[in-house]
Enzyme design. Sequence first.
Site, PDB file in Angstrom:
ATOM      1  N   LYS A 255     -18.086 -24.426 -16.084  1.00 30.45           N
ATOM      2  CA  LYS A 255     -16.817 -24.240 -16.809  1.00 30.45           C
ATOM      3  C   LYS A 255     -16.099 -25.573 -16.949  1.00 30.45           C
ATOM      4  O   LYS A 255     -15.850 -26.265 -15.954  1.00 30.45           O
ATOM      5  CB  LYS A 255     -15.931 -23.238 -16.055  1.00 30.45           C
ATOM      6  CG  LYS A 255     -14.487 -23.157 -16.583  1.00 30.45           C
ATOM      7  CD  LYS A 255     -13.652 -22.123 -15.823  1.00 30.45           C
ATOM      8  CE  LYS A 255     -12.187 -22.170 -16.238  1.00 30.45           C
ATOM      9  NZ  LYS A 255     -11.341 -21.188 -15.518  1.00 30.45           N
ATOM     10  N   LYS A 267       1.016 -20.127 -17.681  1.00 34.90           N
ATOM     11  CA  LYS A 267       1.112 -20.092 -16.219  1.00 34.90           C
ATOM     12  C   LYS A 267       2.503 -20.557 -15.778  1.00 34.90           C
ATOM     13  O   LYS A 267       3.091 -21.429 -16.413  1.00 34.90           O
ATOM     14  CB  LYS A 267       0.097 -21.069 -15.605  1.00 34.90           C
ATOM     15  CG  LYS A 267      -1.335 -20.576 -15.574  1.00 34.90           C
ATOM     16  CD  LYS A 267      -2.236 -21.591 -14.893  1.00 34.90           C
ATOM     17  CE  LYS A 267      -3.694 -21.197 -14.933  1.00 34.90           C
ATOM     18  NZ  LYS A 267      -4.030 -19.974 -14.210  1.00 34.90           N
ATOM     19  N   ASP A 282      -9.776 -27.650 -13.462  1.00 34.31           N
ATOM     20  CA  ASP A 282     -10.464 -26.477 -14.015  1.00 34.31           C
ATOM     21  C   ASP A 282     -11.751 -26.848 -14.763  1.00 34.31           C
ATOM     22  O   ASP A 282     -12.402 -25.980 -15.334  1.00 34.31           O
ATOM     23  CB  ASP A 282      -9.486 -25.709 -14.927  1.00 34.31           C
ATOM     24  CG  ASP A 282      -9.686 -24.205 -14.866  1.00 34.31           C
ATOM     25  OD1 ASP A 282     -10.329 -23.728 -13.917  1.00 34.31           O
ATOM     26  OD2 ASP A 282      -9.205 -23.512 -15.793  1.00 34.31           O
ATOM     27  N   ASP A 341      -5.135 -16.428 -20.269  1.00 36.26           N
ATOM     28  CA  ASP A 341      -5.375 -17.215 -19.058  1.00 36.26           C
ATOM     29  C   ASP A 341      -6.729 -16.872 -18.421  1.00 36.26           C
ATOM     30  O   ASP A 341      -7.192 -17.575 -17.537  1.00 36.26           O
ATOM     31  CB  ASP A 341      -4.232 -16.980 -18.064  1.00 36.26           C
ATOM     32  CG  ASP A 341      -4.175 -18.039 -16.979  1.00 36.26           C
ATOM     33  OD1 ASP A 341      -4.863 -19.071 -17.125  1.00 36.26           O
ATOM     34  OD2 ASP A 341      -3.438 -17.834 -15.993  1.00 36.26           O
ATOM     35  N   GLU A 343      -9.525 -17.458 -19.578  1.00 32.35           N
ATOM     36  CA  GLU A 343     -10.263 -18.173 -20.623  1.00 32.35           C
ATOM     37  C   GLU A 343     -11.631 -18.649 -20.166  1.00 32.35           C
ATOM     38  O   GLU A 343     -12.531 -18.841 -20.970  1.00 32.35           O
ATOM     39  CB  GLU A 343      -9.427 -19.375 -21.109  1.00 32.35           C
ATOM     40  CG  GLU A 343      -9.540 -20.648 -20.261  1.00 32.35           C
ATOM     41  CD  GLU A 343      -9.053 -20.497 -18.821  1.00 32.35           C
ATOM     42  OE1 GLU A 343      -8.250 -19.587 -18.571  1.00 32.35           O
ATOM     43  OE2 GLU A 343      -9.475 -21.275 -17.953  1.00 32.35           O
ATOM     44  N   ARG A 345     -14.048 -17.201 -18.483  1.00 30.62           N
ATOM     45  CA  ARG A 345     -15.135 -16.264 -18.779  1.00 30.62           C
ATOM     46  C   ARG A 345     -15.446 -16.246 -20.273  1.00 30.62           C
ATOM     47  O   ARG A 345     -16.563 -15.934 -20.669  1.00 30.62           O
ATOM     48  CB  ARG A 345     -14.787 -14.870 -18.239  1.00 30.62           C
ATOM     49  CG  ARG A 345     -13.579 -14.238 -18.858  1.00 30.62           C
ATOM     50  CD  ARG A 345     -12.971 -13.124 -18.011  1.00 30.62           C
ATOM     51  NE  ARG A 345     -12.211 -13.637 -16.873  1.00 30.62           N
ATOM     52  CZ  ARG A 345     -11.584 -12.880 -15.981  1.00 30.62           C
ATOM     53  NH1 ARG A 345     -11.612 -11.565 -16.080  1.00 30.62           N
ATOM     54  NH2 ARG A 345     -10.921 -13.426 -14.988  1.00 30.62           N
TER      55      ARG A 345
HETATM   56  N1  BES Z   1      -8.478 -21.457 -13.819  1.00 35.01           N
HETATM   57  C1  BES Z   1      -7.959 -20.210 -13.446  1.00 35.01           C
HETATM   58  C2  BES Z   1      -8.401 -19.770 -12.066  1.00 35.01           C
HETATM   59  C3  BES Z   1      -7.866 -20.548 -10.893  1.00 35.01           C
HETATM   60  C4  BES Z   1      -6.684 -20.180 -10.300  1.00 35.01           C
HETATM   61  C5  BES Z   1      -8.598 -21.582 -10.362  1.00 35.01           C
HETATM   62  C6  BES Z   1      -6.225 -20.874  -9.200  1.00 35.01           C
HETATM   63  C7  BES Z   1      -8.127 -22.289  -9.263  1.00 35.01           C
HETATM   64  C8  BES Z   1      -6.957 -21.926  -8.677  1.00 35.01           C
HETATM   65  C9  BES Z   1      -8.407 -19.132 -14.422  1.00 35.01           C
HETATM   66  O1  BES Z   1      -8.622 -19.525 -15.727  1.00 35.01           O
HETATM   67  C10 BES Z   1      -7.320 -18.110 -14.458  1.00 35.01           C
HETATM   68  O2  BES Z   1      -6.231 -18.450 -14.791  1.00 35.01           O
HETATM   69  N2  BES Z   1      -7.641 -16.871 -14.108  1.00 35.01           N
HETATM   70  C11 BES Z   1      -6.682 -15.835 -14.076  1.00 35.01           C
HETATM   71  C12 BES Z   1      -7.347 -14.570 -14.544  1.00 35.01           C
HETATM   72  C13 BES Z   1      -6.417 -13.415 -14.722  1.00 35.01           C
HETATM   73  C14 BES Z   1      -5.513 -13.645 -15.899  1.00 35.01           C
HETATM   74  C15 BES Z   1      -7.246 -12.177 -14.929  1.00 35.01           C
HETATM   75  C16 BES Z   1      -6.174 -15.712 -12.658  1.00 35.01           C
HETATM   76  O3  BES Z   1      -6.976 -15.861 -11.730  1.00 35.01           O
HETATM   77  O4  BES Z   1      -4.997 -15.495 -12.474  1.00 35.01           O
HETATM   78 ZN    ZN Z   2      -9.103 -21.569 -15.967  1.00 29.56          ZN
HETATM   79 ZN    ZN Z   3      -6.818 -19.500 -16.916  1.00 32.52          ZN
END
Ligand code: BES
Ligand code: ZN
Ligand code: ZN
Length: 495
Positions: A255, A267, A282, A341, A343, A345
Amino acid sequence: MLVRAVQKKLFDIDADLHIVPVFKGPAKQFPAADYAPFSAKMVSLLSSGGIRDEYKKRSFYSFETAHGLKKVLFLGLGEPEKLSAEKLREAAGFAVKEARSLGARTLASRVFSPSQHDFTAQLEGMMLADYSYDEFKAKKDADKISTLSFASASLPLKKTIDEIKTVVDAVFFAKDLMNGPGNYSTPSRLAFAAKEAAGRDKKIKIKVYSLEEAKKMGMGAFYSVAKGSDEPAKFIVAEYRGAPSSKKTGVFVGKGITFDSGGISLKPQVSGSSMIEDMKFDMSGAASVIALMKIISGLKLKLNAVFLAPVTENLPSGKSYKPGDVLRSMSGKTIEVISTDAEGRLILCDALYFAQRYKPAFIVDIATLTGACVVALGHYATGLMGNDPQMLEMMKKSGETTGETVWELPMLEEYAETLKSKYADIKNVGEGGAGTSCAGIFLREFVGDYPWVHLDIAGTAYGIKNKSYIPDGVAATGIRLMYEFVKKALKGGVL
Ligand code: BES
Ligand code: ZN
Ligand code: ZN
């Protein structure tokens, strides 16, 4: 850092500081054959308690010689039978940290343990501990170790030294990319880094697709994430053919979100233990697969592997994709966007589908995918999922070897149900918690029947505390892990 094996006794090596391991227990230590001319003095210091033998307790002495002082750091390692590879790695890193704070630039060390496997861990610990990132500081870090010499040992050291140098070099390469801020480690820079990592290796073919080209190939999910950003997105494809006569290929997908603002689902500054500025990390998955390629190419491994990295920012703008949008992925499956967010996947699903064109022996993907993984496993275990018991087992074993613990999470049918969408074939977010599992289940839809394992490094890529061999907290977890996995695959005939 120059690392070398020297056919000399420890104290005959010229160095700012000499490192001597000290074990607990009845075994006779400090034989004259290894430690002349200070052997007797050391034995008496040990028996009087002047030299500590407990794990990670250090003692420091200067011995007078005709040519000046010999400075010695005694590193307590505790009972030999309690010493795991990870404890060795940590203690070795601790010794280097101490050496740096004592102002030493050149080190001479004994090999701590008579096993080859342990020497690997010791060397990894010592080398990894010497990292710092000062690209944007006027005052550069002057504390780095310039030379590390190992006194002759019963083990052959050269091969391990060459291997670990290549590995640590690649890990530092990835760490620099990860530490690079979003306005610096851009998709273009990552594409450039992939070419730089490939160097002049004729066995590697790199193709970097533009966003327009990716869109034309049908990558509607990747395209949608990228289209809100002004920074040109890249889809990096690097093919390494080290075994032209073999039909087996392993594919590694990382990723590459160079900054994840969350997009329209913006966020907050702080969520849980993560800060929005952390979202420059990320792209750790993409950096990791590029680093893995650098290792495989550097060591000229006789295997075929492909490295894929969809790389883009995730930003809100007038052109951004939105919650409620329905995207058509390369696989033909349509996706309803619940959160922009989620994104990772979306960019991965097109890359995973693309991976199928290689008819791979296996696919491994690595991603800072879910905040839920940080909640579930914290910073010391990587989330693991997959569709193939043999691959999962191999990844777990690899983690045990490298000290990068992986922990399998369930892919329950009940979770899969929650990804059903009213408007499309699947939604990008599930319901009812189990966020890491839902993300894994989403990805599984795009790998076909190929053996696949997924690594969620959201908690383990960075934010590490109290590990001497990860001095800046950026662990770049997964690189040594995937390299070990590759070695196991090669040995087991999977590759
Ligand atoms: N990049 C984030 C995941 C992340 C969060 C990595 C904290 C490292 C530390 C990912 O893209 C994300 O924002 N995922 C969301 C998914 C949710 C909206 C289903 C998340 O984990 O909040
Ligand atoms: Zn992310
Ligand atoms: Zn995200």
